[in-house]
Design a protein around this motif. Structure first.
Motif, PDB file in Angstrom:
ATOM      1  N   GLN A   1     -11.257 -28.006 -35.561  1.00  0.00           N
ATOM      2  CA  GLN A   1      -9.965 -28.130 -36.172  1.00  0.00           C
ATOM      3  C   GLN A   1      -9.588 -29.774 -35.769  1.00  0.00           C
ATOM      4  O   GLN A   1      -9.275 -30.504 -36.728  1.00  0.00           O
ATOM      5  N   ASP A   2      -9.496 -29.995 -34.579  1.00  0.00           N
ATOM      6  CA  ASP A   2      -9.219 -31.362 -33.967  1.00  0.00           C
ATOM      7  C   ASP A   2     -10.344 -31.859 -33.256  1.00  0.00           C
ATOM      8  O   ASP A   2     -10.786 -31.777 -32.440  1.00  0.00           O
ATOM      9  N   ILE A   3     -10.801 -32.747 -33.924  1.00  0.00           N
ATOM     10  CA  ILE A   3     -12.167 -33.738 -33.531  1.00  0.00           C
ATOM     11  C   ILE A   3     -11.902 -34.557 -32.198  1.00  0.00           C
ATOM     12  O   ILE A   3     -12.845 -34.721 -31.639  1.00  0.00           O
TER      13      ILE A   3
ATOM     14  N   SER B   1     -11.160 -33.104 -26.252  1.00  0.00           N
ATOM     15  CA  SER B   1     -12.303 -33.287 -25.423  1.00  0.00           C
ATOM     16  C   SER B   1     -12.850 -31.778 -25.156  1.00  0.00           C
ATOM     17  O   SER B   1     -12.233 -31.048 -24.955  1.00  0.00           O
ATOM     18  N   ARG B   2     -14.504 -31.745 -25.356  1.00  0.00           N
ATOM     19  CA  ARG B   2     -14.831 -30.487 -24.994  1.00  0.00           C
ATOM     20  C   ARG B   2     -16.220 -30.599 -24.144  1.00  0.00           C
ATOM     21  O   ARG B   2     -17.203 -31.269 -24.537  1.00  0.00           O
ATOM     22  N   ASP B   3     -16.040 -30.160 -22.906  1.00  0.00           N
ATOM     23  CA  ASP B   3     -16.957 -30.360 -21.961  1.00  0.00           C
ATOM     24  C   ASP B   3     -18.463 -29.998 -22.389  1.00  0.00           C
ATOM     25  O   ASP B   3     -18.583 -28.983 -22.638  1.00  0.00           O
TER      26      ASP B   3
ATOM     27  N   ALA C   1     -14.894 -10.890 -21.185  1.00  0.00           N
ATOM     28  CA  ALA C   1     -14.218 -12.035 -21.739  1.00  0.00           C
ATOM     29  C   ALA C   1     -14.488 -13.263 -20.849  1.00  0.00           C
ATOM     30  O   ALA C   1     -15.350 -13.350 -19.929  1.00  0.00           O
ATOM     31  N   GLY C   2     -14.231 -14.639 -21.382  1.00  0.00           N
ATOM     32  CA  GLY C   2     -14.466 -15.695 -20.813  1.00  0.00           C
ATOM     33  C   GLY C   2     -15.492 -16.507 -21.610  1.00  0.00           C
ATOM     34  O   GLY C   2     -16.422 -15.944 -22.307  1.00  0.00           O
ATOM     35  N   GLY C   3     -15.429 -17.830 -21.697  1.00  0.00           N
ATOM     36  CA  GLY C   3     -16.243 -18.493 -22.395  1.00  0.00           C
ATOM     37  C   GLY C   3     -17.826 -18.474 -22.014  1.00  0.00           C
ATOM     38  O   GLY C   3     -18.633 -18.049 -23.139  1.00  0.00           O
TER      39      GLY C   3
HETATM   40  P1  NAP Z   1     -10.459 -20.736 -29.453  1.00  0.00           P
HETATM   41  O1  NAP Z   1     -10.470 -21.070 -28.140  1.00  0.00           O
HETATM   42  O2  NAP Z   1      -9.281 -20.442 -29.988  1.00  0.00           O
HETATM   43  O3  NAP Z   1     -11.535 -21.406 -30.396  1.00  0.00           O
HETATM   44  C1  NAP Z   1     -11.502 -21.254 -31.924  1.00  0.00           C
HETATM   45  C2  NAP Z   1     -12.324 -22.552 -32.478  1.00  0.00           C
HETATM   46  O4  NAP Z   1     -12.293 -22.399 -33.742  1.00  0.00           O
HETATM   47  C3  NAP Z   1     -11.648 -23.629 -32.000  1.00  0.00           C
HETATM   48  O5  NAP Z   1     -12.604 -24.616 -31.574  1.00  0.00           O
HETATM   49  C4  NAP Z   1     -10.896 -24.256 -33.229  1.00  0.00           C
HETATM   50  O6  NAP Z   1     -10.990 -25.760 -33.413  1.00  0.00           O
HETATM   51  C5  NAP Z   1     -11.711 -23.604 -34.146  1.00  0.00           C
HETATM   52  N1  NAP Z   1     -11.003 -23.473 -35.518  1.00  0.00           N
HETATM   53  C6  NAP Z   1      -9.950 -22.860 -35.821  1.00  0.00           C
HETATM   54  N2  NAP Z   1      -9.558 -22.886 -37.227  1.00  0.00           N
HETATM   55  C7  NAP Z   1     -10.765 -23.576 -37.585  1.00  0.00           C
HETATM   56  C8  NAP Z   1     -10.814 -24.049 -38.961  1.00  0.00           C
HETATM   57  N3  NAP Z   1     -10.273 -23.832 -39.969  1.00  0.00           N
HETATM   58  N4  NAP Z   1     -12.053 -24.878 -39.301  1.00  0.00           N
HETATM   59  C9  NAP Z   1     -12.932 -25.118 -38.151  1.00  0.00           C
HETATM   60  N5  NAP Z   1     -12.667 -24.689 -36.925  1.00  0.00           N
HETATM   61  C10 NAP Z   1     -11.740 -23.931 -36.667  1.00  0.00           C
HETATM   62  O7  NAP Z   1     -11.160 -18.987 -29.514  1.00  0.00           O
HETATM   63  P2  NAP Z   1     -12.343 -18.323 -28.660  1.00  0.00           P
HETATM   64  O8  NAP Z   1     -11.572 -17.641 -27.309  1.00  0.00           O
HETATM   65  O9  NAP Z   1     -13.514 -19.127 -28.351  1.00  0.00           O
HETATM   66  O10 NAP Z   1     -12.685 -17.017 -29.708  1.00  0.00           O
HETATM   67  C11 NAP Z   1     -13.511 -17.148 -30.636  1.00  0.00           C
HETATM   68  C12 NAP Z   1     -13.991 -15.767 -31.167  1.00  0.00           C
HETATM   69  O11 NAP Z   1     -14.636 -15.089 -29.990  1.00  0.00           O
HETATM   70  C13 NAP Z   1     -13.091 -14.832 -31.602  1.00  0.00           C
HETATM   71  O12 NAP Z   1     -13.383 -13.979 -32.467  1.00  0.00           O
HETATM   72  C14 NAP Z   1     -12.810 -14.030 -30.409  1.00  0.00           C
HETATM   73  O13 NAP Z   1     -12.173 -12.666 -30.621  1.00  0.00           O
HETATM   74  C15 NAP Z   1     -14.058 -14.007 -29.898  1.00  0.00           C
HETATM   75  N6  NAP Z   1     -14.334 -13.536 -28.459  1.00  0.00           N
HETATM   76  C16 NAP Z   1     -13.623 -14.245 -27.433  1.00  0.00           C
HETATM   77  C17 NAP Z   1     -13.676 -14.133 -25.914  1.00  0.00           C
HETATM   78  C18 NAP Z   1     -12.952 -14.946 -25.042  1.00  0.00           C
HETATM   79  O14 NAP Z   1     -13.244 -14.624 -23.902  1.00  0.00           O
HETATM   80  N7  NAP Z   1     -12.435 -16.112 -25.344  1.00  0.00           N
HETATM   81  C19 NAP Z   1     -14.458 -13.035 -25.745  1.00  0.00           C
HETATM   82  C20 NAP Z   1     -15.173 -12.269 -26.776  1.00  0.00           C
HETATM   83  C21 NAP Z   1     -14.962 -12.498 -27.932  1.00  0.00           C
HETATM   84  P3  NAP Z   1      -9.946 -26.439 -32.295  1.00  0.00           P
HETATM   85  O15 NAP Z   1     -10.752 -26.383 -30.757  1.00  0.00           O
HETATM   86  O16 NAP Z   1     -10.112 -27.885 -32.819  1.00  0.00           O
HETATM   87  O17 NAP Z   1      -8.635 -25.939 -32.100  1.00  0.00           O
END
Ligand code: NAP
Ligand code: HSE
Length: 429
Positions: free
Chosen positions: A46-48, A51-53, A302-304
Motif C-alpha cells: 500500500q505504501d511504497i 522501509s522493508r528490511d 506466527a511471526g514473519g
Molecule cells: P501485514 O503485516 O498487515 O501485511 C499486509 C501487507 O499487505 C502490507 O504489506 C500491506 O501494505 C499490504 N496491503 C494491504 N492492502 C493492500 C492492497 N490493497 N494492495 C496491496 N498491498 C496491500 O499482515 P501479515 O501479518 O503479513 O499477514 C498477512 C497474511 O498472513 C494474513 O492473511 C495473516 O492472517 C497471515 N498470517 C500472518 C501471520 C503472522 O504472524 N503475521 C501468521 C500466519 C498467517 P503496507 O505494508 O504498505 O501497509
C-alpha cells in the motif's frame, strides 16, 4: 537456457517482507530443489515509501491488480482479509497462476469457491501458513494421513490467547492486566477481538476440520467462545485440581460416523496432557487417527520468518508441479458429513458453585444433575463464610444435558452463585 519460474507477492508486511527476503537470499538453493531457476518479479504494497528490511525497493508497486494479472507462475497472497485478497486471487487464477496464500479468514469463508476455480483453471492452491504458521500440519493432514481415518483434532491454534492464558496461569494475574501486557509486547493487536473472542481460532478450526474430515466447513459452522470471561479464580481452581485452561479448537466425528462437530472454547486440560505443556505464543495440534493413534504437531504459530518458512514450502511445491507439468492434490470433500451443533458434543464439565451451607443442599444439587442424566464424578466442598464453595466435576454427557443442568442450578434458591463453568477435555491420553 531455461526460463526462470516467476513469483510475485501481493503484500509485503510481516509475512510478505520475510518471504521476499528469504526468496531472494535462498534463490540458488530453492532453484536447485525445484529443478529450475525461480525469480521474484514484484511485491505489491500500500505504501511504497515504507522501509522493508531485505526487500529491493525496485520490486515494490502499489498496483496489486497488475501483478495479479501478470500471469506469473506463482502469485503469493499475503495481504490478509477478504477483499481485495479474494478478487486478486480470482484474477490470478484466471490468468493461469498457481496460488500460495496465508489467508485463513479467506479460506475459511470462500475456500470451496477458490478450490473449484483453481481446479477448473488447472492451477494449484496452497495455504500451509494459514493454520499454525510454521508448523507443517495441513500437508500431513491432506497427504500423509490420507490413508487413515481422523477421529478427532484438539488444537491450540492462536498464539495470542495461549500467551495470555499461560501468563494468567504462571503469574495468577487477571485477564485485563495480561491482555494489556500482551498488547505492550506486540503479541496482541490494539483491537484484540479476533484473537480473544476466538474468531481467528474458529477460521483455523474450519480449515483443519475440512481437511481432516473431507467435508466443506466454514467459519460459520464453528461453535465459538473466546477467553475474555476466563477469570483468575477459574485458573486458580483449575490449577488446584491438576488442570490448565487452554483455548481449544476441537473437530471430531460424531459417534454415528455421519456428522462432525467443530468448536472453539476455553477448556480445562489435565496437566499431564501434551497440550498442557504448550506455553506462551506456541501452537500445537493433537490428532487422533484410527490407525496412527495419537500424534502432536508443535511449533511457532506466527511471526514473519517462521510463517515465511511455510509459504516458501508451498512456493517450492507449486513450482515443482509447474516443472513436472502436474498439480498437487485438490480439495477432498467427498464425505460431505453433516455439521452437528455443540449440544451433541460429548464432554465432561467442571462447575464452581457458591451454595447455602445447610442440610439437604448437597442432595438437592445432586438431584438437579440426576434430573438431566448427568453423572457427578467428584465433589469438593470448602467453607466460604456462612456459605459453602462446591467444585463439581462431571462424567461425560452431551453438552445439551450439561447446559440444562447449569440452567436448573442457576435457578435453585440453594445456589447463591454459579461462579465458573467450563468444559474438561483431553481426559485419557
Ligand atoms: P501485514 O503485516 O498487515 O501485511 C499486509 C501487507 O499487505 C502490507 O504489506 C500491506 O501494505 C499490504 N496491503 C494491504 N492492502 C493492500 C492492497 N490493497 N494492495 C496491496 N498491498 C496491500 O499482515 P501479515 O501479518 O503479513 O499477514 C498477512 C497474511 O498472513 C494474513 O492473511 C495473516 O492472517 C497471515 N498470517 C500472518 C501471520 C503472522 O504472524 N503475521 C501468521 C500466519 C498467517 P503496507 O505494508 O504498505 O501497509
Ligand atoms: N493472531 C494470530 C495468533 C496470528 O495470535 O496466533 C497467527 O495467525
Amino acid at each position: 537456457m531455461v526460463s526462470p519460474l516467476s513469483v510475485v507477492l501481493l503484500g509485503g508486511g510481516t509475512v510478505g517482507a520475510s518471504v521476499a527476503k528469504l526468496l531472494v537470499e535462498q534463490a540458488q538453493d530453492l532453484s536447485a530443489r525445484i529443478g529450475r531457476p525461480i525469480v521474484l518479479n514484484g511485491v505489491a504494497v500500500q505504501d511504497i515509501k515504507k522501509s522493508r528490511d531485505g526487500v529491493d525497493p525496485k520490486l515494490l508497486t502499489t498496483d496489486a491488480t497488475k501483478l495479479a494479472q501478470s500471469g506469473a507462475d506463482i502469485v503469493v497472497e499475503v495481504i490478509g482479509g477478504i477483499e481485495p485478497a479474494k478478487t486478486l486471487i480470482e484474477m490470478a487464477i484466471t490468468h493461469g497462476s498457481s496460488i500460495v496464500t496465508a489467508n485463513k479468514a479467506l479460506l475459511a469463508e470462500h475456500g470451496a469457491h477458490l478450490h473449484k476455480l483453481a481446479e477448473e483453471k488447472g492451477v494449484d492452491l496452497y495455504y500451509e501458513a494459514a493454520v499454525a504458521g510454521a508448523i507443517p500440519l495441513l500437508r500431513p493432514l491432506r497427504e500423509s494421513l490420507a490413508g487413515d481415518k481422523v477421529m478427532r483434532l484438539l488444537g491450540i491454534v492462536n498464539g495470542t490467547t495461549n500467551f495470555i492464558l499461560s501468563k494468567m496461569y504462571s503469574d495468577g494475574a487477571n485477564y485485563a492486566d495480561v491482555l494489556a501486557e500482551a498488547q505492550a509486547l506486540g503479541y496482541a493487536e490494539a483491537d484484540p477481538t479476533a484473537d480473544v473472542e476466538g474468531f481467528d481460532s474458529a477460521a483455523k478450526a474450519a480449515i483443519l476440520a475440512g481437511l481432516a474430515f473431507h467435508t466443506n466447513v466454514t467459519s460459520a459452522d464453528v461453535y465459538r467462545e473466546g477467553i475474555s470471561k476466563v477469570t483468575a479464580a477459574d485458573i486458580a481452581a483449575a490449577k488446584s485440581l491438576g488442570y490448565v485452561i487452554k483455548l481449544l479448537a476441537i473437530a471430531e466425528i460424531t459417534p454415528d460416523d455421519l456428522g462432525i462437530i467443530v468448536r472453539v472454547h476455553p477448556a480445562m486440560v489435565p496437566q499431564s496432557h501434551p497440550l498442557a505443556s504448550v506455553r506462551d505464543a506456541f501452537n500445537a495440534v493433537f490428532v487422533e487417527a484410527q490407525a496412527a493413534g495419537q500424534m502432536m504437531f508443535y511449533g511457532r504459530g506466527a511471526g514473519g520468518v517462521p510463517t515465511a518458512s511455510s509459504v516458501l514450502g508451498d512456493i517450492v511445491a507449486a513450482a515443482r508441479n509447474r516443472v513436472a507439468g502436474s498439480l498437487g492434490p485438490a480439495q477432498s470433500t467427498y464425505a460431505d458429513l453433516k455439521i452437528r451443533g455443540i449440544g451433541e458434543a460429548v464432554t465432561a464439565y467442571y462447575l464452581n458453585l457458591r451454595v447455602a451451607d445447610e442440610s439437604g443442599v448437597l442432595a438437592a444439587i445432586s438431584s438437579a444433575f440426576a434430573k438431566h442424566d448427568v453423572s457427578i464424578q467428584a465433589v469438593r466442598q470448602d467453607g466460604v463464610g456462612d456459605d459453602a464453595g462446591l467444585i463439581i466435576r462431571t462424567h461425560k454427557a452431551t453438552d445439551a444435558k450439561l447446559q440444562a443442568t447449569v440452567e436448573t442450578l442457576s435457578k435453585m434458591p440453594e445456589v447463591r452463585d454459579v461462579i465458573g463453568v467450563m468444559r474438561v477435555e483431553g481426559g485419557a491420553v
